[in-house]
Scaffold this motif. Sequence first.
Motif, PDB file in Angstrom:
ATOM      1  N   SER A   1       0.812  -1.221   0.000  1.00 33.08           N
ATOM      2  CA  SER A   1       0.000   0.000   0.000  1.00 33.08           C
ATOM      3  C   SER A   1       0.842   1.266   0.000  1.00 33.08           C
ATOM      4  O   SER A   1       0.322   2.338  -0.303  1.00 33.08           O
ATOM      5  CB  SER A   1      -0.963   0.003   1.192  1.00 33.08           C
ATOM      6  OG  SER A   1      -0.236   0.027   2.406  1.00 33.08           O
TER       7      SER A   1
ATOM      8  N   TYR B   1      -4.850  -8.641  -9.080  1.00 32.57           N
ATOM      9  CA  TYR B   1      -5.932  -9.274  -8.326  1.00 32.57           C
ATOM     10  C   TYR B   1      -5.808 -10.792  -8.408  1.00 32.57           C
ATOM     11  O   TYR B   1      -5.845 -11.490  -7.396  1.00 32.57           O
ATOM     12  CB  TYR B   1      -7.286  -8.791  -8.862  1.00 32.57           C
ATOM     13  CG  TYR B   1      -8.475  -9.507  -8.278  1.00 32.57           C
ATOM     14  CD1 TYR B   1      -8.930  -9.197  -7.001  1.00 32.57           C
ATOM     15  CD2 TYR B   1      -9.142 -10.492  -8.993  1.00 32.57           C
ATOM     16  CE1 TYR B   1     -10.026  -9.854  -6.455  1.00 32.57           C
ATOM     17  CE2 TYR B   1     -10.238 -11.148  -8.461  1.00 32.57           C
ATOM     18  CZ  TYR B   1     -10.670 -10.829  -7.186  1.00 32.57           C
ATOM     19  OH  TYR B   1     -11.752 -11.480  -6.653  1.00 32.57           O
TER      20      TYR B   1
ATOM     21  N   GLY C   1      -5.253 -12.672   1.035  1.00 34.68           N
ATOM     22  CA  GLY C   1      -6.576 -12.418   1.614  1.00 34.68           C
ATOM     23  C   GLY C   1      -7.657 -13.125   0.819  1.00 34.68           C
ATOM     24  O   GLY C   1      -7.377 -13.869  -0.122  1.00 34.68           O
TER      25      GLY C   1
ATOM     26  N   SER D   1     -11.569  -9.211   0.129  1.00 31.10           N
ATOM     27  CA  SER D   1     -10.626  -8.302   0.785  1.00 31.10           C
ATOM     28  C   SER D   1      -9.553  -7.827  -0.183  1.00 31.10           C
ATOM     29  O   SER D   1      -9.138  -6.667  -0.141  1.00 31.10           O
ATOM     30  CB  SER D   1      -9.995  -8.950   2.022  1.00 31.10           C
ATOM     31  OG  SER D   1      -9.173 -10.042   1.677  1.00 31.10           O
ATOM     32  N   VAL D   2      -9.121  -8.700  -1.096  1.00 26.93           N
ATOM     33  CA  VAL D   2      -8.142  -8.286  -2.104  1.00 26.93           C
ATOM     34  C   VAL D   2      -8.791  -7.285  -3.063  1.00 26.93           C
ATOM     35  O   VAL D   2      -8.188  -6.273  -3.421  1.00 26.93           O
ATOM     36  CB  VAL D   2      -7.568  -9.498  -2.863  1.00 26.93           C
ATOM     37  CG1 VAL D   2      -6.740  -9.063  -4.063  1.00 26.93           C
ATOM     38  CG2 VAL D   2      -6.739 -10.362  -1.925  1.00 26.93           C
TER      39      VAL D   2
ATOM     40  N   GLU E   1     -11.264  -5.241  -2.396  1.00 31.30           N
ATOM     41  CA  GLU E   1     -11.427  -3.978  -1.664  1.00 31.30           C
ATOM     42  C   GLU E   1     -10.093  -3.245  -1.546  1.00 31.30           C
ATOM     43  O   GLU E   1     -10.021  -2.022  -1.716  1.00 31.30           O
ATOM     44  CB  GLU E   1     -12.014  -4.247  -0.280  1.00 31.30           C
ATOM     45  CG  GLU E   1     -12.503  -3.015   0.433  1.00 31.30           C
ATOM     46  CD  GLU E   1     -13.655  -2.330  -0.274  1.00 31.30           C
ATOM     47  OE1 GLU E   1     -13.656  -1.083  -0.314  1.00 31.30           O
ATOM     48  OE2 GLU E   1     -14.550  -3.011  -0.805  1.00 31.30           O
ATOM     49  N   PHE E   2      -9.022  -3.982  -1.267  1.00 28.39           N
ATOM     50  CA  PHE E   2      -7.690  -3.397  -1.167  1.00 28.39           C
ATOM     51  C   PHE E   2      -7.297  -2.731  -2.492  1.00 28.39           C
ATOM     52  O   PHE E   2      -6.848  -1.584  -2.525  1.00 28.39           O
ATOM     53  CB  PHE E   2      -6.679  -4.486  -0.789  1.00 28.39           C
ATOM     54  CG  PHE E   2      -5.244  -4.076  -0.881  1.00 28.39           C
ATOM     55  CD1 PHE E   2      -4.687  -3.207   0.041  1.00 28.39           C
ATOM     56  CD2 PHE E   2      -4.439  -4.566  -1.902  1.00 28.39           C
ATOM     57  CE1 PHE E   2      -3.353  -2.817  -0.049  1.00 28.39           C
ATOM     58  CE2 PHE E   2      -3.107  -4.194  -2.000  1.00 28.39           C
ATOM     59  CZ  PHE E   2      -2.564  -3.322  -1.072  1.00 28.39           C
TER      60      PHE E   2
ATOM     61  N   MET F   1      -9.333   0.405  -3.195  1.00 24.59           N
ATOM     62  CA  MET F   1      -8.847   1.513  -2.384  1.00 24.59           C
ATOM     63  C   MET F   1      -7.552   2.075  -2.981  1.00 24.59           C
ATOM     64  O   MET F   1      -7.389   3.293  -3.075  1.00 24.59           O
ATOM     65  CB  MET F   1      -8.609   1.042  -0.951  1.00 24.59           C
ATOM     66  CG  MET F   1      -8.141   2.132  -0.012  1.00 24.59           C
ATOM     67  SD  MET F   1      -7.782   1.504   1.644  1.00 24.59           S
ATOM     68  CE  MET F   1      -6.338   0.486   1.326  1.00 24.59           C
ATOM     69  N   MET F   2      -6.645   1.197  -3.397  1.00 16.94           N
ATOM     70  CA  MET F   2      -5.363   1.645  -3.954  1.00 16.94           C
ATOM     71  C   MET F   2      -5.548   2.403  -5.267  1.00 16.94           C
ATOM     72  O   MET F   2      -4.820   3.346  -5.548  1.00 16.94           O
ATOM     73  CB  MET F   2      -4.422   0.463  -4.202  1.00 16.94           C
ATOM     74  CG  MET F   2      -3.909  -0.234  -2.967  1.00 16.94           C
ATOM     75  SD  MET F   2      -2.791   0.769  -1.978  1.00 16.94           S
ATOM     76  CE  MET F   2      -3.908   1.498  -0.814  1.00 16.94           C
TER      77      MET F   2
ATOM     78  N   CYS G   1     -15.136  -3.503  -4.076  1.00 20.87           N
ATOM     79  CA  CYS G   1     -14.562  -4.828  -4.323  1.00 20.87           C
ATOM     80  C   CYS G   1     -15.307  -5.522  -5.468  1.00 20.87           C
ATOM     81  O   CYS G   1     -14.696  -6.223  -6.265  1.00 20.87           O
ATOM     82  CB  CYS G   1     -14.568  -5.676  -3.062  1.00 20.87           C
ATOM     83  SG  CYS G   1     -16.175  -6.135  -2.446  1.00 20.87           S
TER      84      CYS G   1
END
Length: 116
Positions: A2, A21, A41, A45-46, A48-49, A52-53, A60
């Motif tokens: 991140s 992904y 993850g 969760s991946v 969503e990560f 966000m990035m 997600c």
Amino acid sequence: MSRSLEFIAALQNDHMMWTAYNLLIQNKWVRPGGTVAHHIGTNGSVGEFIAMMRGKGETCLSIQCYGDDGPPFEQSEKWEHVSMLGELFSQLGWVSDPNQERQVLIRFDGPLGTRG
């Protein structure tokens, strides 16, 4: 990951995002010299990560559904992205589990509904 400006920049490309992904959800990653393999993850969760990035207001589900809606990949493009991301992950302290063949299951035939 991140904090890596290079990783965040790579995620701005849709195909690179989708490759990242898939690499993160389909493969085990370890710290060099480590004995325990980790999945980064869950799919959600991946996703969503990565959303966000990317910072584009995605969720997600936007990331997870890209495979059904995004443009097709060329085989050479996929492996170019896999190689670039593998090098970047290694620079960030993660390598794919040497006991697992690297998997990247990405379809090549275009969005759903456009198949011949």
